[in-house]
Design a protein around this motif. Structure first.
Motif, short mmCIF file in Angstrom:
data_model
loop_
_atom_site.label_atom_id
_atom_site.label_comp_id
_atom_site.label_asym_id
_atom_site.label_seq_id
_atom_site.Cartn_x
_atom_site.Cartn_y
_atom_site.Cartn_z
N ALA A 14 0.89 -1.09 -0.12
CA ALA A 14 -0.14 0.08 -0.04
C ALA A 14 0.66 1.45 -0.11
O ALA A 14 0.84 2.10 -0.64
N LYS A 15 2.10 1.20 0.80
CA LYS A 15 2.68 2.61 1.01
C LYS A 15 3.51 2.80 -0.33
O LYS A 15 3.75 3.91 -0.87
N SER A 16 4.01 1.62 -1.02
CA SER A 16 4.62 1.57 -2.31
C SER A 16 3.98 2.20 -3.51
O SER A 16 3.98 3.06 -4.19
N ARG A 17 2.52 1.65 -3.39
CA ARG A 17 1.26 2.17 -4.43
C ARG A 17 1.11 3.60 -4.25
O ARG A 17 0.87 4.40 -5.17
N ILE A 18 1.03 4.08 -3.12
CA ILE A 18 0.69 5.30 -2.63
C ILE A 18 1.73 6.33 -3.20
O ILE A 18 1.40 7.45 -3.70
N ALA A 19 2.82 6.08 -2.76
CA ALA A 19 4.19 6.81 -3.24
C ALA A 19 4.23 6.83 -4.65
O ALA A 19 4.57 7.93 -5.21
N ARG A 20 3.84 5.80 -5.39
CA ARG A 20 4.08 5.63 -6.84
C ARG A 20 2.97 6.88 -7.54
O ARG A 20 3.32 7.51 -8.48
N LEU A 21 1.75 6.81 -6.83
CA LEU A 21 0.64 7.52 -7.31
C LEU A 21 1.07 9.18 -7.25
O LEU A 21 0.44 9.81 -7.89
#
Length: 605
Positions: free
Chosen positions: A550-557
């Motif tokens: 989740a943290k990785s995908r939020i950072a990517r977005l």
């Protein structure tokens, strides 16, 4: 050339005739299901006329005679119609049974629409008016256990509304299927719509159940720590009621249209010049479940593409805690359905509607993909904000994951429950109302691990409608397909929310409408055959992995610019409530959303 001209003329006749019959029925269907049963006789007559055309063997004979003489392009189009008419080829004996089924379904729909709904207040012992949808939300959010229990008991009573008619309906449907040479109605629907046998489907479901049923033991253990938590009216509230309340301010329904529009546009998804009618609030007599239909089908005239139209609905109880979030889910879900077939580039209307040869499993893959996208933490991190403009806290998501992740393996159980219930119902010899109750309770016990039984399967509206009955498994197959598709996109692009490359690939498949089988579409979209591994991997992840991803995908977005210009979904959109138009996007999408928001804020609707 003469043969090709004959084929062309006949295709024009088929498209014009079927579109006329389809539209006549769908216009009446919408009026009826939005709460006006006065059109039911005309609706049933229109359905019979449409079905008679579909089942007319002369059409099939003519197509078969034209195919050998047609060129490859005309031949391919004729074969689409051949598949269509072969699907509906029906002996006269079965046609008369179908008319009886249509009449009985209308009777059931009317009876369900006109029944009194509400619960007995545990203190005053008076009936409090509340729709089925409102009571379902209250069971998850109301702080008084007595009220939650009253809602549950009322829902169990509502499940009894049409039991006798349902028993008669099953008998008629099975008679219909037997005339056509099938084992029963479930066998008929599954083979025709998904090309699968019951053994193939339920072997897949059984395998998933075996891999995930360990989580049911975790539910049973909860009872020792928190007595009463496994009572059907307590479970949802005690497990997630607080989270539902905490998340509520970040999903105000007056912001739903704007967020939906921005999200679709950022994905590169539009409606290709189509017309949309959206009826989103719950009310008396209205059908109690969201759906999407297409009265005007995408078609061609004079060599030019003619856009279609879509009606879709959900049942938001405005102001009810939890209902707004469910409204978002349905808005994305039904919006996904609408986008799917309104983006068709196929010339022949027989593949541009939601009925067979369209696979419910493939159709649901599109809608569930988009409501799953909405339900993701990365979508919430960008769009979910309270009235002060504050983002939904990651800590709220973290606490919810830590408390509820052990339930993730059971996400398909509700779908398998209804599917297994229907399978047993259709296979049951000499069905009675008592057998219906026994089958419902037995399956509820197996898939939910609650302390008391329930006949809630009888509250699922799908089981009473010809098109959706014996098709609930489509949601299960779609869940497997969408997990596989999501996995494919994340591996290929790194992110999904607001990624126009994702929308572009989806539209490329949507342009094919229903020209392929479900399994073929899954292979085209994901590059792999349908399997359960992506789903099982997703629902059995550890808490640590869930939070890390989740943290990785939020950072990517966060690296992706957010759409800031006007919203344009390439559609004429009308917001309605029954026969009343509330707002439209003739001036702009934003103007429509603002007017609709003001209307929502009124004291009553």
């Amino acid at each position: 050339m003469k043969a090709d001209f004959s084929a062309k003329s006949f295709l024009e006749y088929l498209n014009k005739t079927y579109h006329r019959l389809h539209k006549k029925y769908e216009d009446l269907f919408w009026i009826s299901y939005m709460g006006d049963p006065s059109v039911d006789k005309a609706k049933d007559k229109a359905l019979s006329e449409k079905y008679a055309f579909q089942a007319d063997s002369k059409n099939l004979d003519k197509i078969k005679s034209l195919i050998p003489k047609a060129d490859s392009k005309m031949g391919a189009r004729l074969k689409l119609w051949q598949t269509f008419f072969e699907f509906y080829e029906t002996p006269k004996e079965a046609l008369s049974i179908k008319k009886d089924i249509d009449r009985l379904e209308s009777k059931i729909n009317k009876k369900r629409a006109e029944r009194k709904e509400g619960y007995l207040d545990p203190k005053t012992k008076r009936l409090v008016g509340a729709s089925e949808n409102k009571m379902r939300a209250m069971m998850s959010t109301h702080s008084d256990e007595g009220v939650r229990k009253a809602c549950f008991e009322s829902m169990e009573e509502l499940a009894l509304t049409c039991v006798d008619e349902y028993v008669e309906l099953i008998s008629l449907r099975n008679r219909y299927a037997l005339v056509l040479g099938y084992e029963d109605f479930y066998d008929f629907k599954l083979r025709r719509e998904d090309g699968m046998t019951k053994k193939e489907l339920f072997s897949l479901f059984d395998s998933i159940y075996k891999h995930t049923k360990y989580a049911l033991d975790n539910i049973k253990k909860l009872e020792k720590k928190t007595p009463g938590i496994t009572k059907p009216w307590n479970f949802g509230y005690k497990m997630s009621g607080d989270f539902t309340k905490e998340k509520g301010p970040y999903f105000g329904f007056d912001e739903a249209l704007t967020r939906w529009g921005k999200s679709f546009q950022s994905l590169g998804i539009g409606f290709k010049g189509g017309v949309l009618n959206l009826d989103l609030l719950d009310r008396k007599r209205k059908w109690s479940n969201g759906f999407c239909h297409w009265p005007e089908l995408v078609r061609y005239g004079g060599g030019k593409r003619v856009p279609g139209s879509s009606n879709f609905t959900c049942n938001v109880v405005y102001g009810q805690v939890g209902s707004s979030h469910n409204g978002y889910v349905t808005l994305f879900h039904e919006g996904g359905h609408a986008a799917h077939l309104l983006n068709s580039e196929e010339q022949d209307v027989c593949v541009n509607h939601e009925y067979p040869p369209c696979s419910m499993s493939w159709a649901e893959t599109q809608s569930m993909f988009l409501d799953t996208l909405f339900s993701s933490i990365e979508w919430a991190s960008r769009y979910a904000k309270n009235s002060s403009g504050e983002e939904l806290p990651f800590d709220l998501f973290k606490r919810e994951v830590e408390k509820l992740s052990f339930l993730r393996p059971l996400r398909l159980n509700g779908i398998i429950y209804v599917s297994s219930f229907e399978r047993e119902i259709y296979e049951s010899k000499n069905l009675t109302r008592e057998k219906v109750f026994d089958i419902a309770k037995k399956n509820y016990r197996k898939f939910f691990a609650r302390s008391e039984d329930s006949i809630s399967a009888l509250n699922v509206p799908h089981i009473y409608n010809w098109d959706s009955s014996a098709s609930y498994h489509g949601y299960g197959l779609a869940t497997l397909a969408l997990n596989q598709w999501m996995d494919y996109f994340y591996k290929k692009f790194g992110y999904v929310v607001d990624n126009p490359r994702v929308g572009k690939e989806m539209i490329k498949v949507w342009e094919l409408a229903s020209t392929k089988k479900f399994a073929d579409f899954v292979k085209i979209a994901t590059g792999k055959k349908l399997g359960s591994s992506a789903y099982i991997n997703n629902v059995t992840r550890s808490v640590g992995d869930i939070l890390k991803i989740a943290k990785s995908r939020i950072a990517r977005l966060k690296k992706v610019p957010m759409h800031s210009g006007p919203i344009d979904l390439n559609a004429d959109i009308r917001m309605v409530s029954g026969k009343k138009e509330i707002a439209n996007n003739k001036k702009s999408f934003e103007d429509m959303a603002e007017k609709y928001g003001r209307w929502l804020g009124q004291s009553s609707h």
